[in-house]
Motif scaffolding. Structure first.
Motif, PDB file in Angstrom:
ATOM      1  N   GLY A  43       0.921  -1.196   0.096  1.00 38.25           N
ATOM      2  CA  GLY A  43       0.021  -0.104   0.013  1.00 38.25           C
ATOM      3  C   GLY A  43       0.702   1.386   0.002  1.00 38.25           C
ATOM      4  O   GLY A  43       2.117   1.452   0.408  1.00 38.25           O
ATOM      5  N   LEU A  44       0.204   2.519  -0.635  1.00 38.72           N
ATOM      6  CA  LEU A  44       0.682   3.508  -0.560  1.00 38.72           C
ATOM      7  C   LEU A  44      -0.167   4.621  -0.140  1.00 38.72           C
ATOM      8  O   LEU A  44      -1.276   4.698  -0.671  1.00 38.72           O
ATOM      9  CB  LEU A  44       1.237   4.078  -2.039  1.00 38.72           C
ATOM     10  CG  LEU A  44       2.044   5.210  -2.463  1.00 38.72           C
ATOM     11  CD1 LEU A  44       3.628   5.129  -1.720  1.00 38.72           C
ATOM     12  CD2 LEU A  44       1.969   5.542  -3.754  1.00 38.72           C
ATOM     13  N   THR A  99       2.096  10.171 -11.014  1.00 39.27           N
ATOM     14  CA  THR A  99       2.077  10.748 -12.433  1.00 39.27           C
ATOM     15  C   THR A  99       3.019  10.130 -13.292  1.00 39.27           C
ATOM     16  O   THR A  99       3.092   9.772 -14.185  1.00 39.27           O
ATOM     17  CB  THR A  99       2.177  12.172 -12.324  1.00 39.27           C
ATOM     18  OG1 THR A  99       0.889  12.793 -11.682  1.00 39.27           O
ATOM     19  CG2 THR A  99       1.929  12.618 -13.679  1.00 39.27           C
ATOM     20  N   PHE A 100       4.439  10.029 -12.591  1.00 37.07           N
ATOM     21  CA  PHE A 100       5.488   9.641 -13.273  1.00 37.07           C
ATOM     22  C   PHE A 100       5.533   8.062 -13.592  1.00 37.07           C
ATOM     23  O   PHE A 100       5.730   7.674 -14.601  1.00 37.07           O
ATOM     24  CB  PHE A 100       6.768  10.011 -12.469  1.00 37.07           C
ATOM     25  CG  PHE A 100       8.014   9.239 -12.978  1.00 37.07           C
ATOM     26  CD1 PHE A 100       8.522   9.703 -14.210  1.00 37.07           C
ATOM     27  CD2 PHE A 100       8.439   8.004 -12.415  1.00 37.07           C
ATOM     28  CE1 PHE A 100       9.989   8.948 -14.701  1.00 37.07           C
ATOM     29  CE2 PHE A 100       9.754   7.418 -12.913  1.00 37.07           C
ATOM     30  CZ  PHE A 100      10.318   7.750 -14.147  1.00 37.07           C
ATOM     31  N   LEU A 101       5.041   7.328 -12.607  1.00 39.84           N
ATOM     32  CA  LEU A 101       4.692   5.826 -12.765  1.00 39.84           C
ATOM     33  C   LEU A 101       3.636   5.558 -13.895  1.00 39.84           C
ATOM     34  O   LEU A 101       4.021   4.627 -14.767  1.00 39.84           O
ATOM     35  CB  LEU A 101       4.207   5.063 -11.432  1.00 39.84           C
ATOM     36  CG  LEU A 101       5.174   5.366 -10.386  1.00 39.84           C
ATOM     37  CD1 LEU A 101       4.513   4.577  -9.184  1.00 39.84           C
ATOM     38  CD2 LEU A 101       6.566   4.287 -10.994  1.00 39.84           C
ATOM     39  N   ARG A 102       2.607   6.489 -14.149  1.00 40.28           N
ATOM     40  CA  ARG A 102       1.570   6.347 -15.231  1.00 40.28           C
ATOM     41  C   ARG A 102       2.080   6.624 -16.509  1.00 40.28           C
ATOM     42  O   ARG A 102       2.176   6.032 -17.529  1.00 40.28           O
ATOM     43  CB  ARG A 102       0.486   6.842 -15.032  1.00 40.28           C
ATOM     44  CG  ARG A 102      -0.324   6.501 -13.582  1.00 40.28           C
ATOM     45  CD  ARG A 102      -1.858   7.232 -13.579  1.00 40.28           C
ATOM     46  NE  ARG A 102      -2.465   6.831 -12.340  1.00 40.28           N
ATOM     47  CZ  ARG A 102      -2.124   7.633 -11.142  1.00 40.28           C
ATOM     48  NH1 ARG A 102      -1.777   8.833 -11.217  1.00 40.28           N
ATOM     49  NH2 ARG A 102      -2.961   7.215 -10.013  1.00 40.28           N
ATOM     50  N   TRP A 108      -0.716  -4.280 -14.817  1.00 39.11           N
ATOM     51  CA  TRP A 108      -0.770  -5.275 -13.962  1.00 39.11           C
ATOM     52  C   TRP A 108       0.197  -4.789 -12.722  1.00 39.11           C
ATOM     53  O   TRP A 108      -0.092  -4.829 -11.718  1.00 39.11           O
ATOM     54  CB  TRP A 108      -0.213  -6.680 -14.573  1.00 39.11           C
ATOM     55  CG  TRP A 108      -0.141  -7.535 -13.635  1.00 39.11           C
ATOM     56  CD1 TRP A 108      -1.149  -8.392 -12.851  1.00 39.11           C
ATOM     57  CD2 TRP A 108       1.277  -8.076 -13.007  1.00 39.11           C
ATOM     58  NE1 TRP A 108      -0.419  -9.264 -12.112  1.00 39.11           N
ATOM     59  CE2 TRP A 108       0.969  -9.085 -12.037  1.00 39.11           C
ATOM     60  CE3 TRP A 108       2.459  -7.771 -13.204  1.00 39.11           C
ATOM     61  CZ2 TRP A 108       1.684  -9.695 -11.424  1.00 39.11           C
ATOM     62  CZ3 TRP A 108       3.538  -8.540 -12.540  1.00 39.11           C
ATOM     63  CH2 TRP A 108       3.118  -9.363 -11.570  1.00 39.11           C
ATOM     64  N   GLN A 109       1.463  -4.367 -13.176  1.00 35.34           N
ATOM     65  CA  GLN A 109       2.347  -3.866 -12.239  1.00 35.34           C
ATOM     66  C   GLN A 109       1.921  -2.652 -11.576  1.00 35.34           C
ATOM     67  O   GLN A 109       1.994  -2.733 -10.079  1.00 35.34           O
ATOM     68  CB  GLN A 109       3.710  -3.343 -12.837  1.00 35.34           C
ATOM     69  CG  GLN A 109       4.601  -4.649 -13.396  1.00 35.34           C
ATOM     70  CD  GLN A 109       5.535  -4.158 -14.540  1.00 35.34           C
ATOM     71  OE1 GLN A 109       5.204  -3.244 -15.453  1.00 35.34           O
ATOM     72  NE2 GLN A 109       6.649  -4.620 -14.259  1.00 35.34           N
ATOM     73  N   MET A 110       1.233  -1.794 -12.042  1.00 32.27           N
ATOM     74  CA  MET A 110       0.637  -0.717 -11.283  1.00 32.27           C
ATOM     75  C   MET A 110      -0.613  -1.133 -10.229  1.00 32.27           C
ATOM     76  O   MET A 110      -0.707  -0.791  -9.260  1.00 32.27           O
ATOM     77  CB  MET A 110       0.068   0.381 -12.406  1.00 32.27           C
ATOM     78  CG  MET A 110       0.925   1.278 -12.896  1.00 32.27           C
ATOM     79  SD  MET A 110       2.088   2.315 -11.592  1.00 32.27           S
ATOM     80  CE  MET A 110       0.653   3.130 -11.338  1.00 32.27           C
ATOM     81  N   GLY A 111      -1.360  -2.231 -10.625  1.00 41.50           N
ATOM     82  CA  GLY A 111      -2.521  -2.974  -9.857  1.00 41.50           C
ATOM     83  C   GLY A 111      -1.955  -3.465  -8.856  1.00 41.50           C
ATOM     84  O   GLY A 111      -2.460  -3.798  -7.836  1.00 41.50           O
ATOM     85  N   LEU A 112      -0.569  -3.832  -8.702  1.00 41.77           N
ATOM     86  CA  LEU A 112      -0.090  -4.392  -7.383  1.00 41.77           C
ATOM     87  C   LEU A 112       0.207  -3.353  -6.196  1.00 41.77           C
ATOM     88  O   LEU A 112       0.334  -3.862  -5.187  1.00 41.77           O
ATOM     89  CB  LEU A 112       1.479  -5.103  -7.810  1.00 41.77           C
ATOM     90  CG  LEU A 112       1.539  -6.144  -8.679  1.00 41.77           C
ATOM     91  CD1 LEU A 112       3.049  -6.562  -8.987  1.00 41.77           C
ATOM     92  CD2 LEU A 112       0.672  -7.312  -8.164  1.00 41.77           C
ATOM     93  N   LEU A 113       0.197  -2.194  -6.615  1.00 42.56           N
ATOM     94  CA  LEU A 113       0.112  -1.104  -5.566  1.00 42.56           C
ATOM     95  C   LEU A 113      -1.070  -0.319  -5.359  1.00 42.56           C
ATOM     96  O   LEU A 113      -1.723   0.050  -6.114  1.00 42.56           O
ATOM     97  CB  LEU A 113       1.270  -0.127  -6.399  1.00 42.56           C
ATOM     98  CG  LEU A 113       1.752   1.094  -5.401  1.00 42.56           C
ATOM     99  CD1 LEU A 113       2.635   0.405  -4.331  1.00 42.56           C
ATOM    100  CD2 LEU A 113       2.559   2.150  -6.257  1.00 42.56           C
TER     101      LEU A 113
END
Length: 195
Positions: A134-135, A147-150, A161-166
């Protein structure tokens, strides 16, 4: 007998410039303690680290601190932890913290917090563990990072999928409840929504 829900919290050894960061850390600690859960963290007494540990202890939770010998004085090791482990290296610290946790949570912090978050997230996507991450986006602190990660997804270096892990939320209780439920170790928690 099943062990209590245990969450590894990564956060700053400073409090930051916004009182809301301290309030968020305190809310996380109160939720952990009120739910008879366990905090695993870096063992320091400074900044948000000390705030979340104090709030957990005040609310009746267990606190497991893990700190390398070299940082005992620098980070003012919290001697009143339920358990305080002084280890040889930073690698030993991170390994023990990961082993003792059912889930991971990042609060506002600096380079150390970022490094720990990205490492445990990388381990998750590689299959080294299946624990939720969690963040806590207190006061929009992590907004620019998200925003950078997106942007990394848009440029093809990451995927959804990787973003969905967070799991990201600005509500400490809601996020902690979700992490507990997704960890598979939420039995015995007093009330998954209360702080």
């Amino acid at each position: 007998m099943k062990q209590p829900f245990s969450v590894c919290v990564y956060c700053g050894s400073r409090t930051g410039e916004t009182p809301a960061f301290v309030e968020a850390a305190r809310a996380v600690g109160h939720w952990i303690g009120s739910n008879q859960a366990q905090l695993v963290y870096g063992g320091g007494n400074n900044g948000l680290m000390g705030v979340v540990a104090d709030a957990t202890l005040e609310s009746g939770g267990r606190v497991v601190g893990v700190i390398p010998k070299a940082l005992v004085e620098r980070e003012f090791a919290k001697l009143d932890c339920t358990e305080l482990h002084v280890v040889d290296t930073m690698h030993d610290r991170k390994r023990m913290m990961a082993e003792r946790a059912d889930a991971f949570l990042a609060l506002p912090g600096g380079i150390g917090t970022f490094e720990e978050l990205f490492e445990v997230w990388t381990w998750r996507q590689l299959g080294y563990h299946d624990k939720p991450i969690g963040l806590l986006d207190a006061q929009g602190y992590f907004g620019p990072l998200l925003t950078f990660l997106r942007s990394s997804v848009a440029h093809g270096f990451m995927n959804e999928w990787q973003m969905g892990l967070l799991r990201v939320d600005s509500d400490p209780a809601a996020l902690l409840a979700q992490l507990a439920q997704n960890s598979g170790n939420s039995s015995g928690l007093a009330d998954l929504r209360e702080i």
